[in-house]
Design a protein around this motif. Structure first.
Motif, mmCIF file in Angstrom:
data_model
loop_
_atom_site.group_PDB
_atom_site.id
_atom_site.type_symbol
_atom_site.label_atom_id
_atom_site.label_comp_id
_atom_site.label_asym_id
_atom_site.label_seq_id
_atom_site.Cartn_x
_atom_site.Cartn_y
_atom_site.Cartn_z
ATOM 1 N N GLY A 284 0.751 -1.128 0.150
ATOM 2 C CA GLY A 284 -0.082 -0.121 -0.190
ATOM 3 C C GLY A 284 0.849 1.125 0.040
ATOM 4 N N ALA A 285 1.985 1.148 0.724
ATOM 5 C CA ALA A 285 2.750 2.387 0.633
ATOM 6 C C ALA A 285 3.622 2.528 -0.593
ATOM 7 C CB ALA A 285 3.871 2.039 1.836
ATOM 8 N N LYS A 286 3.797 1.565 -1.236
ATOM 9 C CA LYS A 286 4.371 1.692 -2.471
ATOM 10 C C LYS A 286 3.320 2.296 -3.462
ATOM 11 C CE LYS A 286 6.282 -1.008 -6.341
ATOM 12 N NZ LYS A 286 6.810 -2.418 -6.848
ATOM 13 N N ILE A 287 2.181 2.064 -3.555
ATOM 14 C CA ILE A 287 1.100 2.512 -4.392
ATOM 15 C C ILE A 287 0.799 4.006 -4.089
ATOM 16 C CG2 ILE A 287 -1.299 2.477 -5.089
ATOM 17 C CD1 ILE A 287 -1.433 -0.430 -4.500
ATOM 18 N N ALA A 288 0.966 4.354 -2.692
ATOM 19 C CA ALA A 288 0.777 5.979 -2.258
ATOM 20 C C ALA A 288 2.131 6.672 -2.461
ATOM 21 C CB ALA A 288 0.394 5.752 -0.970
ATOM 22 N N ASP A 289 3.232 6.082 -2.749
ATOM 23 C CA ASP A 289 4.532 6.713 -2.869
ATOM 24 C C ASP A 289 4.897 7.114 -1.566
ATOM 25 O OD1 ASP A 289 6.726 7.325 -4.205
ATOM 26 O OD2 ASP A 289 6.010 9.184 -4.562
ATOM 27 N N LEU A 290 4.667 6.404 -0.443
ATOM 28 C CA LEU A 290 5.118 6.758 0.954
ATOM 29 C C LEU A 290 6.195 5.960 1.410
ATOM 30 C CD1 LEU A 290 1.431 6.512 2.641
ATOM 31 C CD2 LEU A 290 2.527 8.630 1.737
ATOM 32 N N ASN A 291 7.216 6.628 2.069
ATOM 33 C CA ASN A 291 8.493 6.095 2.552
ATOM 34 C C ASN A 291 8.290 5.415 4.028
ATOM 35 O OD1 ASN A 291 11.256 5.463 2.514
ATOM 36 N ND2 ASN A 291 11.751 7.201 3.839
ATOM 37 N N CYS A 292 7.260 4.296 3.910
ATOM 38 C CA CYS A 292 6.976 3.578 5.080
ATOM 39 C C CYS A 292 6.796 2.121 4.587
ATOM 40 C CB CYS A 292 5.980 4.218 6.039
ATOM 41 S SG CYS A 292 4.287 4.261 5.175
ATOM 42 N N GLY A 293 6.281 1.300 5.529
ATOM 43 C CA GLY A 293 6.133 0.122 5.312
ATOM 44 C C GLY A 293 6.760 -1.028 5.236
ATOM 45 N N VAL A 294 8.226 -0.637 5.789
ATOM 46 C CA VAL A 294 9.172 -1.470 6.132
ATOM 47 C C VAL A 294 9.921 -1.073 7.212
ATOM 48 C CG1 VAL A 294 11.274 -2.518 5.024
ATOM 49 C CG2 VAL A 294 9.428 -1.962 3.651
ATOM 50 N N VAL A 295 10.384 -1.950 8.086
ATOM 51 C CA VAL A 295 11.319 -1.632 9.035
ATOM 52 C C VAL A 295 12.716 -1.663 8.771
ATOM 53 C CG1 VAL A 295 12.034 -2.008 11.588
ATOM 54 C CG2 VAL A 295 9.580 -2.353 10.793
ATOM 55 N N GLU A 296 13.426 -0.662 8.369
ATOM 56 C CA GLU A 296 14.803 -0.694 7.748
ATOM 57 C C GLU A 296 15.156 0.919 7.736
ATOM 58 O OE1 GLU A 296 14.770 -2.297 4.139
ATOM 59 O OE2 GLU A 296 13.910 -0.622 2.955
ATOM 60 N N PRO A 297 16.530 1.109 8.325
ATOM 61 C CA PRO A 297 17.044 2.430 8.454
ATOM 62 C C PRO A 297 16.715 3.419 6.983
ATOM 63 C CG PRO A 297 18.678 1.044 9.073
ATOM 64 C CD PRO A 297 17.760 0.113 8.596
ATOM 65 N N GLY A 298 16.416 4.468 7.203
ATOM 66 C CA GLY A 298 16.054 5.579 6.158
ATOM 67 C C GLY A 298 14.609 5.704 5.832
ATOM 68 N N ARG A 299 13.923 4.790 6.456
ATOM 69 C CA ARG A 299 12.481 4.786 6.459
ATOM 70 C C ARG A 299 11.962 5.795 7.482
ATOM 71 N NH1 ARG A 299 10.089 1.860 1.611
ATOM 72 N NH2 ARG A 299 11.486 0.365 1.311
ATOM 73 N N ASP A 300 10.709 6.119 6.858
ATOM 74 C CA ASP A 300 9.961 7.182 7.838
ATOM 75 C C ASP A 300 9.438 6.057 9.078
ATOM 76 O OD1 ASP A 300 10.203 9.250 6.252
ATOM 77 O OD2 ASP A 300 8.131 9.113 5.562
ATOM 78 N N ALA A 301 9.592 6.859 10.282
ATOM 79 C CA ALA A 301 9.123 6.191 11.630
ATOM 80 C C ALA A 301 7.679 5.811 11.641
ATOM 81 C CB ALA A 301 9.875 6.727 12.655
ATOM 82 N N LYS A 302 6.973 5.100 10.958
ATOM 83 C CA LYS A 302 5.591 4.723 11.183
ATOM 84 C C LYS A 302 5.791 3.286 11.497
ATOM 85 C CE LYS A 302 4.681 8.680 9.227
ATOM 86 N NZ LYS A 302 4.249 9.784 9.561
ATOM 87 N N LEU A 303 5.222 2.867 12.806
ATOM 88 C CA LEU A 303 5.460 1.882 13.321
ATOM 89 C C LEU A 303 4.560 1.180 14.226
ATOM 90 C CD1 LEU A 303 9.394 2.244 14.341
ATOM 91 C CD2 LEU A 303 8.499 0.819 12.299
ATOM 92 N N LEU A 304 4.373 -0.082 14.428
ATOM 93 C CA LEU A 304 3.314 -0.537 15.288
ATOM 94 C C LEU A 304 4.119 -1.574 16.253
ATOM 95 C CD1 LEU A 304 0.386 -1.312 16.169
ATOM 96 C CD2 LEU A 304 0.329 -2.968 14.183
ATOM 97 N N VAL A 305 3.663 -1.365 17.755
ATOM 98 C CA VAL A 305 4.177 -2.091 18.614
ATOM 99 C C VAL A 305 3.176 -3.057 19.268
ATOM 100 C CG1 VAL A 305 5.699 -2.268 20.802
ATOM 101 C CG2 VAL A 305 6.035 -0.553 19.088
ATOM 102 N N LEU A 306 3.322 -4.392 19.177
ATOM 103 C CA LEU A 306 2.145 -5.241 19.783
ATOM 104 C C LEU A 306 2.796 -5.911 21.078
ATOM 105 C CD1 LEU A 306 1.227 -7.180 16.795
ATOM 106 C CD2 LEU A 306 0.155 -5.055 17.569
ATOM 107 N N ASP A 307 2.057 -6.088 22.131
ATOM 108 C CA ASP A 307 2.298 -6.959 23.208
ATOM 109 C C ASP A 307 2.452 -8.406 22.967
ATOM 110 O OD1 ASP A 307 2.775 -7.465 25.864
ATOM 111 O OD2 ASP A 307 0.701 -6.877 26.565
ATOM 112 N N GLY A 308 3.733 -8.732 22.920
ATOM 113 C CA GLY A 308 3.781 -10.145 22.697
ATOM 114 C C GLY A 308 3.553 -11.081 24.169
ATOM 115 N N ASP A 309 3.461 -10.482 25.237
ATOM 116 C CA ASP A 309 3.003 -11.139 26.367
ATOM 117 C C ASP A 309 1.404 -10.838 26.571
ATOM 118 O OD1 ASP A 309 5.599 -12.006 27.126
ATOM 119 O OD2 ASP A 309 6.121 -10.017 28.177
ATOM 120 N N SER A 310 0.825 -10.372 25.653
ATOM 121 C CA SER A 310 -0.862 -10.247 25.933
ATOM 122 C C SER A 310 -1.236 -11.571 25.963
ATOM 123 C CB SER A 310 -1.349 -9.626 24.567
ATOM 124 O OG SER A 310 -1.400 -10.277 23.380
#
Length: 341
Positions: A284-310
């Motif tokens: 989806g980020a590729k279609i919209a030409d957004l610099n997110c959607g991947v966790v790697e250096p140089g990407r915008d910090a658009k991140l989701l954190v889930l509770d692995g102990d839930s």
């Protein structure tokens, strides 16, 4: 900002133990190291197809078919939009955008009814929030010029050549619905050389050949398609031919939850959890030409954190599969939607 836990790294979501370093709205480092947390860190979602103007009419229209529900100009959705005040629409859209933000969606590609006024209304709705709507105006060239592009209803509803040419000249995004009711409007939609197609439930081999030859991405909305009784897209076949992204479509029909869309797609479509997560993030980020959607250096910090102990996620043996098929809003620990300096 430093986030620690199991990081779904890169475009293949390789699970590593480590930490993500964020500075000035950008991922600056990704370090593989012992983590002091069982959190799961992944890209925030990009909802690649929404209509949130009808947030004022959730679950309206029981028993109506697709045309009666949403076809312009007199489908139930359009009647309700005309009857609503601007304040009601802005408030309804803000509720939906807030839900997206809280459930880990960084951006949505919104087909926005109401011309320039409709574009202005969603801008007002999103103003206090961090979620980013990529707004495609509808109905007029003026709406396209006031927004990020043009979202066409479908080739059966009009010719759209003028709007396509104007959108191309403006260097903006052009998307169009196709193959939703039947396959008759797919070739006319492809003749417009769109930047992406939406739905493609009903296709023929020639259509898929044209899609592949021209590298036209497709956004699928499986939950919506079953609600409107038009069928279920052949997700695996579409993915063999082009980039496929996920959208939730009309809020009147479905919640704008990418968790629900992923689970539904993964359990009913013949594709892997990893492929579905790609559809919900960097495709989806590729279609919209957004610099997110991947966790790697140089990407915008658009991140989701889930509770692995839930209660829901603790004990998961396959993290990617658990995120796609099991996780939900109750597992969200943090949503990072930092804006670049």
């Amino acid at each position: 900002m430093i986030l620690e836990g199991t990081v779904l790294r890169g475009p293949e979501f390789e699970p590593i133990e480590g930490r993500v370093v964020v500075e000035d709205g950008e991922i600056t480092a990704l370090e593989e190291t012992t983590a002091r947390s069982n959190d799961v860190i992944l890209p925030a979602f990009v909802n690649a197809h929404t209509h949130i103007g009808d947030s004022i009419a959730k679950e309206a229209g029981e028993g109506l078919d697709l045309d009666e529900l949403v076809a312009p100009p007199d489908g139930l959705k359009h009647q309700l939009l005309r009857a609503a005040s601007r304040d009601e629409m802005v408030a309804g859209m803000r509720h939906s955008l807030e839900y997206m933000e809280q459930s880990g969606t960084a951006a949505c590609i919104e087909f926005r009814e109401g011309g320039v006024e409709g574009v202005d209304a969603i801008r007002d709705a999103a103003a206090p929030l961090d979620v980013e709507p990529v707004v495609l105006g509808r109905e007029t060239v003026d709406a396209m010029e006031a927004s990020d592009g043009f979202g066409a209803s479908g080739a059966r509803d009009g010719e759209f050549g003028r709007e396509r040419n104007a959108t191309r000249d403006a260097g903006k995004l052009f998307g169009i619905h196709a193959g939703e009711r039947d396959s008759h409007d797919v070739n006319p939609a492809l003749d417009l050389d769109p930047d992406f197609l939406v739905h493609m439930v009903n296709t023929e081999p020639l259509h898929l050949e044209r899609v592949a030859d021209n590298e036209v991405p497709i956004v699928i909305c499986p939950r919506s398609n079953l609600v409107t009784n038009v069928g279920f897209p052949d997700v695996a076949e579409l993915a063999e031919h082009t980039t496929v992204a996920l959208g939730t479509d009309n809020v009147m029909l479905n919640s704008p939850s990418m968790f629900r869309e992923m689970e539904f797609t993964a359990k009913l479509g013949d594709v892997s959890a990893r492929e579905v997560l790609k559809m919900a993030t960097h495709h989806g980020a590729k279609i919209a030409d957004l610099n997110c959607g991947v966790v790697e250096p140089g990407r915008d910090a658009k991140l989701l954190v889930l509770d692995g102990d839930s209660h829901n996620l603790v004990g998961a043996q396959n993290v990617v599969r658990a995120v796609v098929r099991r996780a939900g809003v109750s597992d969200v620990k943090d949503v990072v939607l930092e804006k670049s300096a």
